[in-house]
Design a protein around this motif. Sequence first.
Motif, PDB file in Angstrom:
ATOM      1  N   SER A 146      -6.216  -2.759  -6.174  1.00 10.40           N
ATOM      2  CA  SER A 146      -5.535  -1.547  -6.047  1.00 10.40           C
ATOM      3  C   SER A 146      -6.441  -0.753  -7.739  1.00 10.40           C
ATOM      4  O   SER A 146      -6.736   0.946  -7.115  1.00 10.40           O
ATOM      5  N   GLU A 181       0.592  -1.129   0.365  1.00 11.31           N
ATOM      6  CA  GLU A 181      -0.323   0.245   0.349  1.00 11.31           C
ATOM      7  C   GLU A 181       0.726   1.187  -0.057  1.00 11.31           C
ATOM      8  O   GLU A 181       0.415   2.210  -0.654  1.00 11.31           O
ATOM      9  N   ASN A 186      -5.755   3.731  -7.150  1.00  9.05           N
ATOM     10  CA  ASN A 186      -4.138   4.393  -6.728  1.00  9.05           C
ATOM     11  C   ASN A 186      -4.092   4.781  -8.011  1.00  9.05           C
ATOM     12  O   ASN A 186      -4.502   4.492  -8.817  1.00  9.05           O
ATOM     13  N   ALA A 187      -2.744   5.822  -7.367  1.00  7.43           N
ATOM     14  CA  ALA A 187      -2.693   6.625  -8.381  1.00  7.43           C
ATOM     15  C   ALA A 187      -1.019   5.248  -8.830  1.00  7.43           C
ATOM     16  O   ALA A 187      -1.087   5.670 -10.095  1.00  7.43           O
ATOM     17  N   THR A 188      -0.682   4.311  -8.366  1.00  4.56           N
ATOM     18  CA  THR A 188       0.213   4.303  -9.248  1.00  4.56           C
ATOM     19  C   THR A 188       0.300   2.748  -9.675  1.00  4.56           C
ATOM     20  O   THR A 188      -1.554   2.029  -9.180  1.00  4.56           O
ATOM     21  N   SER A 203       0.637   5.058  -4.258  1.00  4.48           N
ATOM     22  CA  SER A 203      -0.115   6.429  -4.212  1.00  4.48           C
ATOM     23  C   SER A 203       0.621   7.523  -4.860  1.00  4.48           C
ATOM     24  O   SER A 203       0.588   9.060  -4.064  1.00  4.48           O
ATOM     25  N   TRP A 204       1.598   7.254  -5.800  1.00  9.86           N
ATOM     26  CA  TRP A 204       3.111   7.526  -5.621  1.00  9.86           C
ATOM     27  C   TRP A 204       2.216   8.318  -7.653  1.00  9.86           C
ATOM     28  O   TRP A 204       2.057   7.426  -8.362  1.00  9.86           O
ATOM     29  N   GLU A 205       2.061   8.995  -7.906  1.00 11.42           N
ATOM     30  CA  GLU A 205       1.366   9.863  -9.666  1.00 11.42           C
ATOM     31  C   GLU A 205       2.689   9.157 -10.413  1.00 11.42           C
ATOM     32  O   GLU A 205       3.537   9.403 -10.280  1.00 11.42           O
TER      33      GLU A 205
END
Length: 257
Positions: free
Chosen positions: A170, A124, A175-177, A128-130
């Motif tokens: 996910s 997790e 989620n961003a990743t 959250s990493w763009e």
Amino acid sequence: MRYTERLQQRIERTGSRLCVGMDPRPGGDGVEAVPDFLKRLVDETWEYAAAFKPNIAYFEAMGLRGIEILGELMGAMPKEVPVILDAKRSDIGETQKYYAQGYFEHWKVDAVTLNPFLGYDSIEPFLSWEGKGVYLLAVTSNPGSADFQQQILADGRSVFELVTALGARSVAESNATDVGYVVGLTHAAEVLAKMPDAPLLVPGLGAQGGDLAALAAAKRTAPDVINVSRGIAYAGDERSFAQRAAEWAEKIAAAYA
């Protein structure tokens, strides 16, 4: 731009799905010869590469200087080519948070491999990493993948399908990743039908003897990349890195034609 989009654009721009593995082994000239070796490898192969994949173990084996070399390498990589750090990290969530920060924020790699067998909360912190991606170990190229990953559960699923369920979760959580999977080419024929159409990092071509036919026949649309490490950096012939990379890129492209 999401990681998958960037990787897809790179594949389309180059016509190549080749991932150039970077596993430096210091020879008689010692550790200080490694930076020049890696620079030549990058300079000669980047035009044929859909991605680069440095394996962190080879840098850690050189001690603190090896970590410095990896940092220097990351700072000098061509911006056009996504970098997948092969780290296979697995730890509790709080520790993973710092791994993610180190790789994504400081070394600025585009994606990283993770061992997901501690469960969803262990991946997790990376989600959250763009603009970033993770590749979860699903079915690795070694014979020992049969010990756990390909075992059949009571409900009929294979253990690796529990891994792909984490990726599906996910996606459901937006989620961003982006989440992809490591699937060894040596086992592709048996498992591809059960893999989602998400990006695959595919080791096992070249020295490990994997066959491209099963992967090409699956007609996947995701931006899969096929890794070659020793076959380019340590082939033991008179050809240049560029010539070897061009040959592997062409061989992969021909299988997909």
